[in-house]
Design an enzyme around this catalytic site. Structure first.
Site, PDB file in Angstrom:
ATOM      1  N   GLU A 111      33.032  25.317  41.910  1.00 42.05           N
ATOM      2  CA  GLU A 111      32.965  25.480  40.449  1.00 42.05           C
ATOM      3  C   GLU A 111      33.134  24.104  39.809  1.00 42.05           C
ATOM      4  OE1 GLU A 111      34.989  29.929  40.407  1.00 42.05           O
ATOM      5  OE2 GLU A 111      36.277  28.175  40.318  1.00 42.05           O
ATOM      6  N   ASP A 140      43.439  27.068  39.786  1.00 41.07           N
ATOM      7  CA  ASP A 140      44.083  27.453  41.032  1.00 41.07           C
ATOM      8  C   ASP A 140      43.741  26.495  42.167  1.00 41.07           C
ATOM      9  OD1 ASP A 140      45.917  29.442  40.764  1.00 41.07           O
ATOM     10  OD2 ASP A 140      44.832  30.908  41.971  1.00 41.07           O
ATOM     11  N   LYS A 281      43.492  35.598  42.078  1.00 42.43           N
ATOM     12  CA  LYS A 281      43.267  35.531  40.630  1.00 42.43           C
ATOM     13  C   LYS A 281      44.315  36.323  39.855  1.00 42.43           C
ATOM     14  CE  LYS A 281      39.742  36.532  37.115  1.00 42.43           C
ATOM     15  NZ  LYS A 281      38.381  37.080  36.887  1.00 42.43           N
ATOM     16  N   ASP A 305      35.740  34.170  33.355  1.00 45.38           N
ATOM     17  CA  ASP A 305      35.580  33.299  34.513  1.00 45.38           C
ATOM     18  C   ASP A 305      35.016  31.965  34.053  1.00 45.38           C
ATOM     19  OD1 ASP A 305      36.555  35.228  36.196  1.00 45.38           O
ATOM     20  OD2 ASP A 305      34.576  35.935  36.838  1.00 45.38           O
ATOM     21  N   ASP A 445      41.046  43.459  39.008  1.00 45.83           N
ATOM     22  CA  ASP A 445      40.658  43.818  37.652  1.00 45.83           C
ATOM     23  C   ASP A 445      40.464  45.329  37.507  1.00 45.83           C
ATOM     24  OD1 ASP A 445      38.398  43.777  39.302  1.00 45.83           O
ATOM     25  OD2 ASP A 445      37.656  41.930  38.428  1.00 45.83           O
TER      26      ASP A 445
END
Length: 734
Positions: A111, A140, A281, A305, A445
């Site tokens: 990312e 993270d 997460k 995200d 989630d």
């Protein structure tokens, strides 16, 4: 208009044509029941050919029928929402609540920091009072490169936010705006746009140069005290809490170039230690909830995200239309926006948009009590995330909510709040159990959203005409399959967990919503029936044994009706959602590939985990692709590239069907067998032929392609050998 002339902040409309659709559903269900009756009443006697194949098909068709019944919960009562932001502004502009935005990233390689800060800048630029907006980045990966990128973004925001406000630009991700801005600009805007783009390009170059070096140059590190927190850094899984408030909303000097206040901007890398499980997460989100409660404490939390940039600057106000509605707002715990993607090709080669889920199924769930929480693009009430139960007497007095007015300096605040993000803070507390996002599942989630709904709350699905968020879809088949493995594995774990919609949710949510959850929880077990249907009928076809009614039999009618009705309805549904015929065909291929690879491995891994032989993991989907991979993706050429266990299964299944189809076709054309095939085995022949046709891209990758996206020759040889062995063994045994 509501009671006493009250004008609601949102409107709910039910889908048209519900009566006709329900009649259609009843007719299909009657056909399914007739298929079951046929299977049970025509089982071959002991010793007759095809007995075990027949019994297996009975089990597979019974499963498919029951699963189809569950899927109707998504279509039985679809609703559509519409918001009235003008009414919100007229009635509540002065009492709009504070909103905390959580952006999550975990790996600076997968990312890239430039992508992350574009998402951050897009949410900082919301059409919302900046003094009521706070943005938190959870890193993270604990990367100083990501921190450096955010530091650069905090400076660039002083120019970008006024530009967005002045010219009302969309989207508000700088990279996307400059890449997609084709509208002619007036002289004034054109001049400012060129200046802003120059600033952005310079910032992007500095960040990318640092990323290439894989370190921050000393002259840059010396310019901000925050880099000193990496002095004790060991690795991504072993470091102290790093908390930096880059823009303090309390600071009267924290203003943009036009003199307006800037949103609060915070960087957080929670503490990690190898000996403590960090809960992926969910753990990162819970750390953000605790830290933000002491800095801004916004009663509304949005989480996105890092690859899902804001594409609609009015999304916050859309969400508040639901929360602040005087009649129904007090019932709503979270507002879920669709998960949409910017890089999807016209014919959706990997079915990345999940178009029918977005445009049909979630609207159906909304009519049953609310959609799932999908982990991004979702606005929450803070107190429901923290475990609050619903009460009919619960009302939020938005005008009475007070701001946190801490007198600590930024340095003191950073120092005092680090403990809230320590690696042991959750131990012996309700965090991850009754508070925050729940632990112990790869799809934290979904299980969190279900637990909130089981406490009496409702959720809302809002699908605006302009997409609220846009992300990056998988551009290779391996990435798509691995992603679906994680989702389906997590959903199946939910089914067997204490929060299972089958028993935990019983009596707490509607039966239709229970069924809706079970559809996704049962994704993985679908692999068994699909594998059976994709192999056994073709092998029996090669042997010349019929497993379906003859074309002259009355029992042929329910098979023909159910098959044609389901697929014609599916095609019409897909086209109604804005898809193409070729896109629907690609969707069918991915349906087969997911069920015979992703779901199979998800099913096996879940069983191994339940037996104590495996641990849950979390796989981050890559957000970047090589140039040649991107070019093939844009041309809608399937990307395989490597030999994996998943591709071994897919290739072998494809070759089994090809061998069976060619063998039967050869026999039929060389003799009079074509009439017998037509009269007695037409359904098996068509099924085998469709499986061959749908696997054409795989045959190309095995034997015809020369590019890097093809499958290795060794896999081609292995799949041919395995397919021939399977066909020969079956022929000899039966």
């Amino acid at each position: 208009m509501g009671i006493d002339g009250y004008l609601p902040l949102f409107e709910t409309r039910r889908a048209k044509g519900r009566v006709l659709y329900r009649l259609f559903v009843i007719s299909v269900f009657v056909g399914i029941c007739l298929i079951w009756i046929y299977r049970v009443s025509h089982i071959p006697r002991k010793g007759e050919d095809g007995r075990w194949g027949w019994i297996g098909l009975l089990g597979a068709e019974f499963w498919f029928g029951l699963y189809w019944v569950l899927t109707q919960a998504h279509r039985w009562n679809q609703v559509y929402r519409c918001t009235f932001k003008d009414r919100l502004s007229q009635r509540h502009e002065k009492e709009l609540p504070k909103v905390d935005v959580f952006v999550c990233t975990a790996d600076p390689v997968i990312e890239p920091p430039v992508m992350v800060i574009n998402t951050v800048l897009s949410v900082m630029a919301y059409d919302y009072p900046p003094e009521k907006l706070s943005v938190y980045l959870s890193d993270d990966g604990g990367s100083d490169l990501t921190f450096y990128a955010l530091l650069e973004a905090s400076h660039f925001a002083k120019h970008w936010l006024p530009y967005c406000k002045k010219f009302k630009v969309e989207p508000r991700s700088p990279a996307e705006y400059f890449n997609s801005s084709d509208d002619p600009l007036d002289a004034n805007q054109s001049k400012e746009s060129a200046f802003i783009k120059k600033l952005y390009d310079e910032m992007e170059n500095r960040i990318e140069n640092a990323a290439k070096l894989a370190r921050i140059p000393e002259e840059l590190r010396s310019k901000h005290r925050g880099f000193s927190q990496w002095d004790s850094y060991s690795s991504q899984r072993d470091h102290d809490t790093i908390l930096q408030i880059l823009i303090d909303g309390r600071d009267p000097n924290a203003k943009d170039k036009d003199g307006f206040v800037l949103p609060t901007l915070v960087y957080l890398a929670r503490e990690k230690r190898p000996q403590h499980h960090h809960n992926f997460k969910a753990g990162a989100m819970n750390a953000l909830i605790r830290v933000s409660s002491e800095i801004s404490n916004g009663p509304i939390i949005l989480n996105v995200d890092c690859d899902m940039y804001s594409n609609n600057s009015h999304s916050v106000r859309d969400a508040l239309c639901f929360f602040m509605d005087e009649e129904k707002g007090h019932e709503i715990a979270f507002v879920q926006f669709p998960q949409t993607f910017k890089n999807v090709t016209r014919n959706e080669i990997y079915d990345a948009t999940m178009r029918v889920i977005k445009e049909v199924e979630f609207h159906g769930l909304d009519g049953c009590g609310g959609p799932l929480y999908v982990g991004t693009g979702c606005f929450h009430r803070r107190d429901t995330l923290c475990g609050r139960k619903f009460s009919k007497d619960y009302k939020t007095d938005w005008s009475s909510l007070t701001d946190i007015r801490r007198k600590d300096s930024v340095h003191e605040l950073e120092k005092n709040l680090k403990g809230l993000a320590s690696s042991t803070y959750d131990k012996n507390t309700q965090w991850g159990n009754e508070m925050g996002l729940l632990y112990g599942c790869p799809v934290e989630d979904v299980i969190t959203g279900l637990s909130i709904q089981c406490r009496g709350w409702k959720s809302v699905y809002f699908n605006p005409s302009r997409e609220a968020f846009l992300g990056i879809a998988a551009t290779t088949l391996p990435d798509a399959l691995v992603q679906h493995k994680r989702w389906s594995e997590g959903d199946l774990q939910i089914l067997f967990s204490r929060y299972s919609p089958a028993w935990y949710a019983h009596g707490k949510i509607s039966l239709a919503l229970q069924m809706g959850y079970c559809v996704y929880c049962l994704w993985a077990p679908n692999c068994l029936a699909t594998l059976y249907y994709a192999v056994i009928p073709s092998l029996y076809l090669l042997k010349g044994i019929s497993l379906f009614p003859q074309i002259s039999s009355p029992w042929f009618i329910p098979f023909a009706y159910v098959i044609s009705a389901k697929h014609i309805c599916g095609l019409a549904e897909f086209l109604w959602c804005g898809g193409t015929i070729l896109g629907w065909w690609n969707c069918q291929r991915m349906w087969l590939y997911k069920r015979t690879s992703s779901y199979l491995f998800a099913f096996m891994d879940t069983i191994l985990k339940l037996l104590g032989f495996a641990e849950s993991g979390f796989v981050i989907s890559t957000k970047i692709a090589d140039e040649d991979v991107s070019q093939r993706y844009e041309k809608e050429i399937m990307e395989f590239g490597t030999s994996t266990p998943m591709f071994t299964i897919l290739s072998t299944l494809a070759m089994i069907n090809l061998v069976c189809f060619v063998g039967v076709l050869k026999e039929a054309l060389m003799g009079t067998g074509i009439i017998r095939v037509y009269e007695t085995m037409i359904l098996q022949f068509v099924l085998c032929g469709i499986l061959v046709l749908i696997n054409f891209p795989l045959y190309q990758a095995l034997f015809l392609r020369k590019d890097k996206g093809k499958l290795p020759s060794s896999l081609a040889a292995k799949s041919v050998v395995l397919a021939l062995l399977a066909c020969i063994s079956f022929t000899l045994l039966y």
